[in-house]
Design an enzyme around this catalytic site. Structure first.
Site, mmCIF file in Angstrom:
data_model
loop_
_atom_site.group_PDB
_atom_site.id
_atom_site.type_symbol
_atom_site.label_atom_id
_atom_site.label_comp_id
_atom_site.label_asym_id
_atom_site.label_seq_id
_atom_site.Cartn_x
_atom_site.Cartn_y
_atom_site.Cartn_z
ATOM 1 N N SER A 46 -3.089 -12.779 -3.379
ATOM 2 C CA SER A 46 -3.997 -12.897 -4.505
ATOM 3 C C SER A 46 -3.289 -13.657 -5.607
ATOM 4 O O SER A 46 -2.102 -13.430 -5.855
ATOM 5 C CB SER A 46 -4.382 -11.510 -4.995
ATOM 6 O OG SER A 46 -4.844 -11.582 -6.329
ATOM 7 N N LYS A 64 -1.763 -7.283 -3.548
ATOM 8 C CA LYS A 64 -2.991 -7.317 -2.761
ATOM 9 C C LYS A 64 -2.846 -8.078 -1.447
ATOM 10 O O LYS A 64 -2.107 -9.033 -1.350
ATOM 11 C CB LYS A 64 -4.089 -7.953 -3.589
ATOM 12 C CG LYS A 64 -5.440 -7.474 -3.160
ATOM 13 C CD LYS A 64 -6.470 -7.750 -4.226
ATOM 14 C CE LYS A 64 -7.852 -7.614 -3.648
ATOM 15 N NZ LYS A 64 -8.595 -8.840 -3.711
ATOM 16 N N ASN A 103 -5.465 -9.664 1.101
ATOM 17 C CA ASN A 103 -6.876 -9.950 1.325
ATOM 18 C C ASN A 103 -7.186 -10.212 2.792
ATOM 19 O O ASN A 103 -6.365 -10.775 3.508
ATOM 20 C CB ASN A 103 -7.296 -11.165 0.497
ATOM 21 C CG ASN A 103 -7.438 -10.819 -0.972
ATOM 22 O OD1 ASN A 103 -7.957 -9.769 -1.299
ATOM 23 N ND2 ASN A 103 -6.965 -11.694 -1.837
ATOM 24 N N ARG A 158 -38.984 -43.101 17.890
ATOM 25 C CA ARG A 158 -37.756 -42.736 17.170
ATOM 26 C C ARG A 158 -38.149 -42.517 15.722
ATOM 27 O O ARG A 158 -38.771 -43.390 15.109
ATOM 28 C CB ARG A 158 -36.696 -43.848 17.269
ATOM 29 C CG ARG A 158 -36.246 -44.076 18.706
ATOM 30 C CD ARG A 158 -34.902 -44.830 18.792
ATOM 31 N NE ARG A 158 -35.015 -46.212 18.414
ATOM 32 C CZ ARG A 158 -34.436 -46.788 17.353
ATOM 33 N NH1 ARG A 158 -33.652 -46.054 16.575
ATOM 34 N NH2 ARG A 158 -34.610 -48.052 17.097
#
Lengths: 380, 380, 380, 380
Positions: free
Chosen positions: A270, A276, A278, A309
């Protein structure tokens, strides 16, 4: 690059990158000339010169891109350059470049060549992920865990039942994708309106053989179910990876703490909180699963194309299809890495199960896991 | 009704209507009790009473709908009523209604029973349309017409080439849909978390056999690729019908005037202009092709469902899947009627081709049509 | 590039390109340090060094992209490099880079800076197109033409009524887009969870002022209605350009021949047919209008993001939003060029009107055009 | 009914039901005749008879639906019946029914009348929800709670900050929706091609006044940005409700246990587990948030409609728009009920915060809540 790279892999971005597209387009032109010479539609010497030019001529991608935007198609810009390069050595041969083909022949065939390369990456990564899930299912076939429904504690399961359901989802997704590849990865070659005017079916077969693409029953310029099937199957496969990510991101919550992405130095940090960790792999797969449905819908919405087309429809497909390959591969690769290094805390599983006070009867979970693994293995 | 009816058919609206859903739900409960008695999980007398009640008890749909909305699921509301009706005659048997099953077992199985009925309608209508297209392709295999690309005059084709491309699109769409049905039309039965706690695999097999649904490897509560595959294949099939409608609406333009929907008294009129003849069938198919991709995307977006049974995801699927069946059938039926009575003006085709001044060389069109028809027929 | 360039403009691809993203991210970091120094949260000397580094340090985009993919966010990779560059000269200052901010602060603020630049391009191009449409409406306010409904001849209109409806669509689309920009183009700055821990509201206001972005009431990490509003309004604006393209591609059909894209040497050619003049501008706008809805839907689908900052949802938005800006600008620019040089054949209009045999009463068309132009002008 | 009712409310299903549509269509016809008589286009006596017939004639909805499907529009079927009923008393007056109007005048105006009624329900429910959220924000402005990012424990917030973000999302969504209503809820009246042939602008103004709809600058038959804006704003508003539901369903997890839907006897039960309490309100809102984006995309995809009135495009909108109103109201109503009775466990909040070991510094949360509430209140 900064926004696309985190959502995919270098390999798949390469497969759908400018260089690969250019190589595919030139391979188409070279194969066309080869086939036309073999069928005596153009002189052997012209074919040799065109093929040599395709293999060796330098093209500036940025210039080609600007020219394509101006001209309306890559084919116009590229063929003009090819003709100039060939014409510098043999004026008559220049007129034989791209003979009988139309812009969409080149665009669709090049896209299919890229899709074929992309499909190999998808299947390889998907099978590697499936292998990891197979191991996980077997290892935890009998490990009790809390089953959760509507995000509430429900009755016990085993962790292996959760894992084998992930496996069944990925396996079904891969099978569907492979089925769609079988029918979709076709050569496109019909000339201006699909009538093969100035060409022949033998040319079509020879070009297809050279490029290792399937031979179409007829040109599919405005019949796009193959593309749509590829797109939808990639979105479903991406969703199957997203399902794993959804569960793992929920299991990794601080209060649940039953499973975690592998600790990889420098990944999942983080910028605000040093403590942290994640769920970065889950983030990639969940992002992909959010983006894929809209991309698939764009392609589905373009199916009713005009006449021989259409105008706008097929031109809208390639960027969306490329993005679907990129997202699917990104999601599969992210989940493979996560599953291969998954940290599982069976103590937490036991604690959460006990706290839910729903008993410990895991029913037929272990048998179901074995049964599912037997069937899965029997299918390979 | 006023807004849904013009977009679909009475038959398909019936297949996904309230009565059909109620019948399917009751058939599930009856089959469950039968299987549980056969496996000695409940007494034969209880099963007989429950089945009789399922077959005969009157339920008020409006009340059930309000109760379902309040309770959160149809199962809760329906099982409560069933238990009350059974309990009035045998209090012990009441507790054995729905034994071991969960709300989603009933919801998914009932949806699959409706989907199975819907699939038969789709295939019947699609095959009838294909037959009409086959005839059209053959009849006009060599009829010269102007080929148009990017909505501009291009090179000649034959009208049969256009028609056989429509046929290939519908045929491919039907084959994909049938493949998806083969894997998706499964019984759902797992109990609260898929562990089959209190049930057995033999019960699953018996219920599946009674309902003529496939036996799942394991409960697929949060593994929704089958539903997603059905949804995507219906959207692609609808797009194939939309492609026909796009071309026909363009061919019917006043200045083009090459083909027209059949004249049917009272259909295609204008509330403002008595002289006008609107392409009503094309309108139905084009509307369907606009609506289908978003509905399919909704189902794709719901794939990453939470844990053993998600919150919000599976509940979002049934209305979208029902709408996809309704739109696909509406589009196929509209096109079948149009193709069966199509008015073709070969004089106008010739005039437009001449006006475009692109010669009359239709290349290999006639051979391509024959080739495509041979392949198509060989596949059936 | 080869696939993105034809669908957009060099200017918009630049605004959302890697260099622009990197510049925007560094501008955010520089402004943050400036504001933190002004608020005495960090020393002036540290701020000066950080800002100088932001302005001068070289970053390799490819390396940054690979690192971002590995780390999970651009912020981690970029801040690490910034800290290293700053730390080489002042170790204490390095720790003050990005102080109090989180990855999403940088990602969202940089995206908003790019969106702001993109919005200026959109409005400029859209207004230029509107000006062309205004002239067209006025010039042809009373020119009779055939009105067509359900692709059938209906009653007469004037060509000006058609043009003024295009104008009203573009004008309404621009107004909606500008309204959405007013509320969406906000700074993002909240720290890890939006609590502004370690920061202050004064810092937020100072950063916003420096970057000329609006001040948010509170961090909008998981409240994405602004992004969704931008996305939807871009899709609607793209659809308004697509509507013009739809009509023009139909009017340019060989059998109708009432209006044509300008002849531009080298544009709109065919690689198969030298005589052909393709509606290349219309193709760009119609393609964009096909792709935009699915991209907008992806962003709408991500709205229910988890808690303070979600997993997967916000990471999915930037590529889709960038694509929407690119497609909208591509469509507007294509239509502006087409409208500015539009070739109109009033003789053909008259001929088609007569052939339809619906009289020549254009009702109140001329008055409606004047009325619409008056209202349009009054609004500016 | 069984599938639609749980996803919406009886009130909104009524507003978009058959009876309401029929009433709206008849109100349009009555207002048209009244205006035409006032402008001396038809005799007063004819208008009186037509209006009386609109007000009193019985119509069978099932028959009308079947006829509409056959004829291609509701208008044809309804006008035929009206003319028959009027003609039974005055043959000359019968021909004056619907004079100068076209099918889409009726269809669009009726849809806008239903949308207007639906909008009042949306705003009322949304404002009631906002009021509940305002109270919640204020009450818990300073209550510490764990902030979570990427589903991981991050830094502390207060619960009020979470609630006030929900409020800001709903408020922004309502404001956008109301802005879109201001421009979209317009009368449609242009005659066959929008030329007002046989009508006059005074008639348009008189009809609009009677129906309390805005007067359009010109007929918007093929200019659908208003409808698209409504659709997108409803999807965004639904997403804002879905965001609340996402958070609450996560907070209600057994291991988190910080907030719970109110206990309501008979709601949220499980058909398999008597102990279970499902987040039924959250399920409704999350389902709605999954379905809304695809429905909005369908409408966005239809923007490039053909010429004066398209084929398939506008016919596709009404069912999707109706579903968006129904889902938005269902989601808002579900969340209002949940918020009004929300059970909050501040002890659990404290426990989870402590367990995360991230301190108790809630930064400027309380001040941010006050600031946000001040701004919110100032805006009303």
């Amino acid at each position: 690059l900064l926004r696309d790279r985190p959502a995919s892999t270098a390999a798949m971005l390469g497969a759908f990158g400018d260089e690969a597209l250019l190589r595919a387009a030139l391979a188409f032109e070279a194969a066309l000339s080869r086939a036309e010479a073999d069928e005596r539609l153009i002189p052997e010497s012209a074919a040799a010169l065109i093929i040599e030019t395709c293999n060796s001529a330098p093209f500036d991608v940025a210039e080609l891109a600007a020219d394509s935007a101006f001209a309306g198609t890559l084919a116009i810009a590229l063929v003009r350059r090819l003709r100039a390069a060939v014409g510098a050595r043999d004026a008559a041969a220049a007129a034989l470049v791209h003979l009988g083909a139309t812009s969409q022949d080149l665009a669709d065939s090049a896209l299919m060549l890229q899709a074929k390369a992309g499909a190999q990456l998808i299947v390889a990564e998907g099978r590697a992920l499936a292998q990891g899930l197979e191991g996980l299912s077997q290892a935890y076939a009998g490990t009790p865990a809390l089953g959760r429904t509507l995000l509430q504690p429900a009755l016990p399961i085993t962790f292996g039942l959760k894992a084998v359901n992930w496996l069944l989802g990925i396996d079904a997704g891969l099978r569907r994708f492979e089925r769609e590849c079988d029918t979709a990865l076709m050569l496109q070659l019909g000339g201006a309106t699909g009538s093969l005017q100035g060409l022949s079916f033998a040319v079509v077969e020879r070009v297809a053989a050279q490029l290792s693409l399937a031979v179409p029953t007829a040109a599919w310029f405005a019949r796009r179910d193959g593309i749509a099937g590829l797109a939808a199957s990639l979105a479903i496969l991406t969703g199957a990876a997203g399902k794993i990510a959804r569960d793992l991101s929920l299991l990794a919550q601080g209060e649940v703490a039953e499973a975690f992405e592998p600790r990889i130095e420098g990944r999942g940090g983080s910028s605000a909180m040093a403590h942290k960790r994640n769920p970065t792999g889950c983030q990639v797969a969940l992002s992909a699963a959010l983006r894929a449905p809209g991309l698939a819908a764009s392609i589905l919405a373009g199916l009713p194309q005009e006449h021989e087309r259409g105008v706008g429809g097929w031109q809208a497909e390639a960027p969306s299809l490329a993005a679907l390959f990129e997202l699917a591969h990104g999601a599969l690769a992210a989940m493979r890495e996560v599953i291969d290094g998954l940290e599982i805390d069976t103590t937490a599983m036991h604690r959460n199960l006990q706290a839910a006070d729903v008993g410990e009867d895991t029913g037929h979970c272990a048998a179901l896991v074995r049964r599912a693994l037997d069937r899965y293995r029997a299918g390979h």
